[in-house]
Design a protein around this motif. Structure first.
Motif, short mmCIF file in Angstrom:
data_model
loop_
_atom_site.label_atom_id
_atom_site.label_comp_id
_atom_site.label_asym_id
_atom_site.label_seq_id
_atom_site.Cartn_x
_atom_site.Cartn_y
_atom_site.Cartn_z
N ALA A 164 0.83 -1.21 0.00
CA ALA A 164 0.00 0.00 0.00
C ALA A 164 0.86 1.26 0.00
CB ALA A 164 -0.95 0.01 1.20
N PRO A 165 1.76 1.43 -0.99
CA PRO A 165 2.65 2.59 -0.99
C PRO A 165 1.90 3.87 -1.34
CG PRO A 165 2.89 1.36 -3.03
CD PRO A 165 1.96 0.56 -2.15
N ASN A 166 2.40 5.00 -0.81
CA ASN A 166 1.90 6.29 -1.26
C ASN A 166 2.58 6.63 -2.58
OD1 ASN A 166 4.47 7.38 -0.66
ND2 ASN A 166 3.84 7.80 1.46
N LEU A 167 2.23 7.78 -3.16
CA LEU A 167 2.75 8.13 -4.48
C LEU A 167 4.26 8.23 -4.47
CD1 LEU A 167 2.26 8.93 -7.42
CD2 LEU A 167 1.96 11.30 -6.64
N GLN A 168 4.82 8.86 -3.44
CA GLN A 168 6.27 9.01 -3.36
C GLN A 168 6.95 7.66 -3.30
OE1 GLN A 168 8.69 11.90 -0.67
NE2 GLN A 168 8.53 10.01 0.51
N GLN A 169 6.46 6.77 -2.45
CA GLN A 169 7.05 5.45 -2.34
C GLN A 169 6.92 4.67 -3.64
OE1 GLN A 169 4.72 4.20 1.11
NE2 GLN A 169 6.57 4.11 2.36
N ARG A 170 5.81 4.85 -4.33
CA ARG A 170 5.62 4.13 -5.59
C ARG A 170 6.64 4.58 -6.63
NH1 ARG A 170 1.94 0.99 -7.86
NH2 ARG A 170 0.53 1.18 -6.08
N ILE A 171 6.89 5.88 -6.69
CA ILE A 171 7.83 6.39 -7.69
C ILE A 171 9.26 5.95 -7.37
CG2 ILE A 171 8.89 8.48 -8.61
CD1 ILE A 171 6.13 9.81 -8.39
N TYR A 172 9.68 6.15 -6.10
CA TYR A 172 11.02 5.73 -5.73
C TYR A 172 11.17 4.22 -5.83
CZ TYR A 172 12.20 10.40 -3.97
OH TYR A 172 12.47 11.74 -3.86
N CYS A 275 21.82 6.82 -4.52
CA CYS A 275 22.37 6.83 -5.88
C CYS A 275 23.76 7.46 -5.90
CB CYS A 275 21.44 7.59 -6.82
SG CYS A 275 19.87 6.75 -7.14
N LEU A 276 23.97 8.48 -5.08
CA LEU A 276 25.30 9.10 -4.98
C LEU A 276 26.32 8.09 -4.48
CD1 LEU A 276 24.74 12.71 -3.60
CD2 LEU A 276 26.09 12.09 -5.61
N ARG A 277 25.95 7.32 -3.46
CA ARG A 277 26.87 6.33 -2.91
C ARG A 277 27.21 5.27 -3.95
NH1 ARG A 277 23.80 4.41 0.62
NH2 ARG A 277 23.45 2.28 -0.08
N TRP A 278 26.20 4.79 -4.65
CA TRP A 278 26.45 3.81 -5.71
C TRP A 278 27.36 4.37 -6.79
CZ3 TRP A 278 20.60 2.33 -6.40
CH2 TRP A 278 20.23 1.47 -5.36
N SER A 279 27.10 5.60 -7.20
CA SER A 279 27.88 6.20 -8.28
C SER A 279 29.33 6.41 -7.87
CB SER A 279 27.25 7.53 -8.70
OG SER A 279 27.87 8.04 -9.86
N LEU A 372 6.84 5.12 -17.15
CA LEU A 372 8.00 5.11 -18.05
C LEU A 372 8.59 6.49 -18.26
CD1 LEU A 372 9.91 3.62 -19.95
CD2 LEU A 372 8.19 3.84 -21.75
N PRO A 373 7.78 7.56 -18.46
CA PRO A 373 8.40 8.89 -18.63
C PRO A 373 9.26 9.30 -17.45
CG PRO A 373 6.10 8.94 -19.31
CD PRO A 373 6.32 7.61 -18.66
N ILE A 374 8.89 8.88 -16.24
CA ILE A 374 9.68 9.23 -15.07
C ILE A 374 11.05 8.58 -15.14
CG2 ILE A 374 9.85 8.92 -12.56
CD1 ILE A 374 6.84 9.23 -12.41
N SER A 375 11.11 7.33 -15.57
CA SER A 375 12.41 6.65 -15.66
C SER A 375 13.29 7.28 -16.72
CB SER A 375 12.21 5.16 -15.96
OG SER A 375 11.76 4.95 -17.27
N ILE A 376 12.70 7.74 -17.83
CA ILE A 376 13.48 8.39 -18.88
C ILE A 376 14.05 9.71 -18.38
CG2 ILE A 376 13.38 9.44 -21.17
CD1 ILE A 376 11.28 7.33 -21.91
N ILE A 377 13.22 10.50 -17.72
CA ILE A 377 13.68 11.78 -17.18
C ILE A 377 14.77 11.55 -16.14
CG2 ILE A 377 12.99 13.79 -15.80
CD1 ILE A 377 10.22 13.55 -17.14
N PHE A 378 14.54 10.58 -15.25
CA PHE A 378 15.56 10.31 -14.24
C PHE A 378 16.86 9.83 -14.88
CE2 PHE A 378 17.78 7.34 -11.41
CZ PHE A 378 18.05 8.20 -10.35
N GLY A 379 16.77 9.05 -15.96
CA GLY A 379 17.97 8.60 -16.64
C GLY A 379 18.82 9.76 -17.12
N TYR A 380 18.17 10.81 -17.60
CA TYR A 380 18.92 11.99 -18.02
C TYR A 380 19.44 12.77 -16.82
CZ TYR A 380 17.28 11.29 -22.82
OH TYR A 380 17.03 10.78 -24.08
N LEU A 381 18.63 12.93 -15.79
CA LEU A 381 19.06 13.68 -14.61
C LEU A 381 20.15 12.94 -13.83
CD1 LEU A 381 15.64 15.03 -13.24
CD2 LEU A 381 17.38 16.26 -14.55
N HIS A 382 20.21 11.62 -14.00
CA HIS A 382 21.23 10.86 -13.30
C HIS A 382 22.63 11.32 -13.65
CE1 HIS A 382 23.78 7.35 -12.23
NE2 HIS A 382 22.95 7.27 -11.21
#
Length: 449
Positions: A164-172, A275-279, A372-382
Motif C-alpha cells: 500500500a505505498p503512497n505516491l512518493q514510495q511508488r515512484i522511488y 544513488c550518490l553512494r552507488w555512483s 515510463l516517462p519518469i524513468s526516462i527523465i531520471f535517466g537523463y538527470l542521473h
C-alpha cells in the motif's frame, strides 16, 4: 574525409552495440544446474550478516528466511552499542544456530573481517540485513562452487515492494526496481559473454572461505586506499570482485528464480543519497579495475566495454543530444520526407532502448508502464548525480542509514606519510561475541587518526 554522417554512425554504434549484443547474451544465459550428487551442501555454509542496528522486524525476517535454508551457522556482526539488543533478539528467536559478535564502530569491512576467525565451513555467504532468501537458494549458489576454479557466486535480486505505498514510495520504488532489473540484465549478459560481472553484490554472495581468510587478502581488504592518501572502508564488494579477477578465480552468477533474493532500497528522498553512494563506488572501482589492476582488459574485454568504461564515457543526455544534432546536420541534403522518416526511426530506437532490457519488469508489473516517462527523465538527470559523485570521491559516508555515519573520519582515514612508511601500525581491538567470548583479531588495521 570523415564526414558528419560517419561520425553519427560511429557514435550510434558505440552507444548501442552493447545493447544489441547484451540482449542476445541475456537470452542465451542459463544457470549452472544443481548436481545430482553435490559435494557441497548447506552444512558447508556459514552466513555472515553485518548489521548496525542488530535487531528489528526486517532483520528478524532476514534471519528467519536464511535459517530456512539450513546453513551450518549464522554470524550476526553488529556494533558494541547495539550488542545487547542483538543478543536479546536472537534469544527471542529461540535458535542456537546464530551467534552474535560486535565491533566498536560502524564499518562493514571491519564487521565482515570480525567474523572470519569463527567460520568453520568451506563456504562463506555474506548477506545484508534487509534481504529475504528463497528456500532453495543455497543449492543453487553452491552449484558453481563444485568446480574449484570458482571463487565466488552472486545472485539475481528483486525489490521487496512496499505494501500500500503512497505516491512518493511508488515512484522511488519503481526507480529502485528498475535499477535492480538493469543490474540483473548487465550481470547476466556479461557473464555469458566473458564470465565477467559489474560487481558481485554484497546483498547476498558466496565465497570460498580460504580466499577470505588468506592473510594477503585481509591485508588488502582492510588497507585499501583511494588516491594513495585515504584508507578506504567503503566498496567492500567491489574490492572482493577485483581480487577474484586478479587471482584467476572464476565468478559465477546464478540467474534463476530460486536464486532470487528480495531486498529493500530507499523509497524516500534518501534515494538520491543512495544513488550518490552507488555512483561513487562505480567511479572508484571501475577506475581501479581499468587503470590500476588492468586485468579486466585481457580477462573480461566485453565487460570492460559494456560496463566498466561506461562510468567514464556514458552520459545519456549528452550522447542523445549529440546523436540528434549529428543526424540533423548530416541529413540536411535529404528530402524533408526522408529526413523526417529517418528522424522518426532514430527517436523510436532511442525510446525502445530505454525500456527493452527492462521488459521483464514491465511484464510482471504492466501498470508501471505508466511511469515510463519518469524513468526516462531520471535517466537523463542521473548524469548530474554522476557528475556530483565524480567530484566527491573522497566521501564514503553511507548517507542513508542512522548510525552509519557517526564518525566519517573513521570510515575514510587519511593516511599520513609516516604511517605509510611504517606499514600501518596495527590497532588492537577487543571484539565481544554473543557467546561471552573475547577475541582479539586486529589484522593490522590502522590506528584511528
Amino acid at each position: 574525409m570523415f564526414s558528419t554522417f560517419n561520425l553519427f554512425a560511429s557514435l550510434f554504434i558505440y552507444r548501442y552495440l552493447r545493447l544489441v549484443v547484451n540482449l542476445f547474451a541475456f537470452c542465451r544465459l542459463r544457470p549452472i544446474p544443481r548436481p545430482d550428487n553435490p559435494r557441497l551442501t548447506s552444512q558447508d555454509v556459514t552466513v555472515v550478516i553485518p548489521s548496525i542496528e542488530g535487531d528489528g522486524a526486517v532483520l528478524w525476517d532476514t534471519i528467519r528466511s536464511i535459517l530456512v535454508t539450513e546453513p551450518f551457522e549464522v554470524i550476526l556482526v553488529t556494533i558494541n552499542a547495539n550488542l545487547t539488543r542483538a543478543k536479546s533478539m536472537i534469544e527471542r528467536m529461540g535458535t542456537s544456530k546464530v551467534q552474535v559478535q560486535s565491533v566498536a564502530y560502524p564499518n562493514k569491512r571491519r564487521q565482515m573481517v570480525c567474523a572470519l576467525p569463527h567460520i568453520k565451513t568451506d563456504i562463506t555467504v555474506f548477506a545484508d540485513d534487509d534481504v529475504l532468501w528463497p528456500p532453495k537458494l543455497l543449492p543453487w549458489m553452491l552449484a558453481p562452487l563444485e568446480d574449484e576454479a570458482y571463487g565466488g557466486v552472486g545472485t539475481n535480486q528483486r525489490l521487496r515492494r512496499a505494501e500500500a505505498p503512497n505516491l512518493q514510495q511508488r515512484i522511488y520504488g519503481y526507480l529502485n526496481a528498475l535499477y535492480l532489473e538493469r543490474r540483473n540484465f548487465d550481470c547476466a549478459s556479461c557473464m555469458y559473454m566473458d564470465g565477467g560481472l559489474p560487481c558481485l553484490s554484497g546483498r547476498t554472495v558466496a565465497y570460498r572461505s580460504n580466499i577470505l581468510k588468506d592473510e594477503a587478502f585481509i591485508r588488502g581488504f582492510t588497507r585499501e586506499e583511494w588516491l594513495g592518501r585515504y584508507q578506504l572502508n567503503a566498496d567492500d564488494d567491489n574490492f572482493i570482485t577485483r581480487w577474484l579477477v586478479s587471482h584467476d578465480k572464476k565468478i559465477g552468477y546464478q540467474y534463476h528464480k530460486e536464486a532470487e533474493v528480495l531486498t529493500t532500497l530507499e523509497d524516500n528522498p534518501n534515494f538520491v543519497k543512495q544513488c550518490l553512494r552507488w555512483s561513487r563506488s562505480n567511479w572508484r572501482s571501475n577506475i581501479t579495475s581499468m587503470f590500476c589492476d588492468r586485468h579486466v582488459w585481457r580477462k573480461q574485454p566485453w565487460s570492460t566495454y559494456a560496463v566498466h568504461q561506461t562510468t567514464l564515457l556514458q552520459w545519456a543526455f549528452l550522447w542523445d543530444c549529440l546523436l540528434l544534432y549529428l543526424y540533423l546536420t548530416s541529413t540536411e541534403v535529404w528530402s524533408p520526407e526522408s529526413q523526417l522518416l529517418g528522424l522518426t526511426a532514430l527517436l523510436s530506437w532511442m525510446l525502445m532502448s530505454k525500456f527493452v532490457k527492462l521488459l521483464g519488469h514491465y511484464i510482471r508489473y504492466p501498470v508501471d508502464l505508466l511511469l515510463l516517462p519518469i524513468s526516462i527523465i531520471f535517466g537523463y538527470l542521473h548524469g548530474l548525480i554522476k557528475a556530483k559523485a565524480m567530484l566527491s570521491l573522497n566521501v564514503t559516508a553511507w548517507g542513508t542509514r542512522d548510525g552509519a555515519d557517526d564518525d566519517d573520519a573513521y570510515r575514510m582515514i587519511r593516511v599520513s606519510r609516516k604511517q605509510q612508511e611504517a606499514g600501518y601500525a596495527s590497532m588492537p581491538e577487543e571484539v565481544d561475541s554473543g557467546r561471552g567470548e573475547k577475541c582479539e583479531h586486529n589484522y593490522g588495521l590502522p590506528y584511528h587518526v
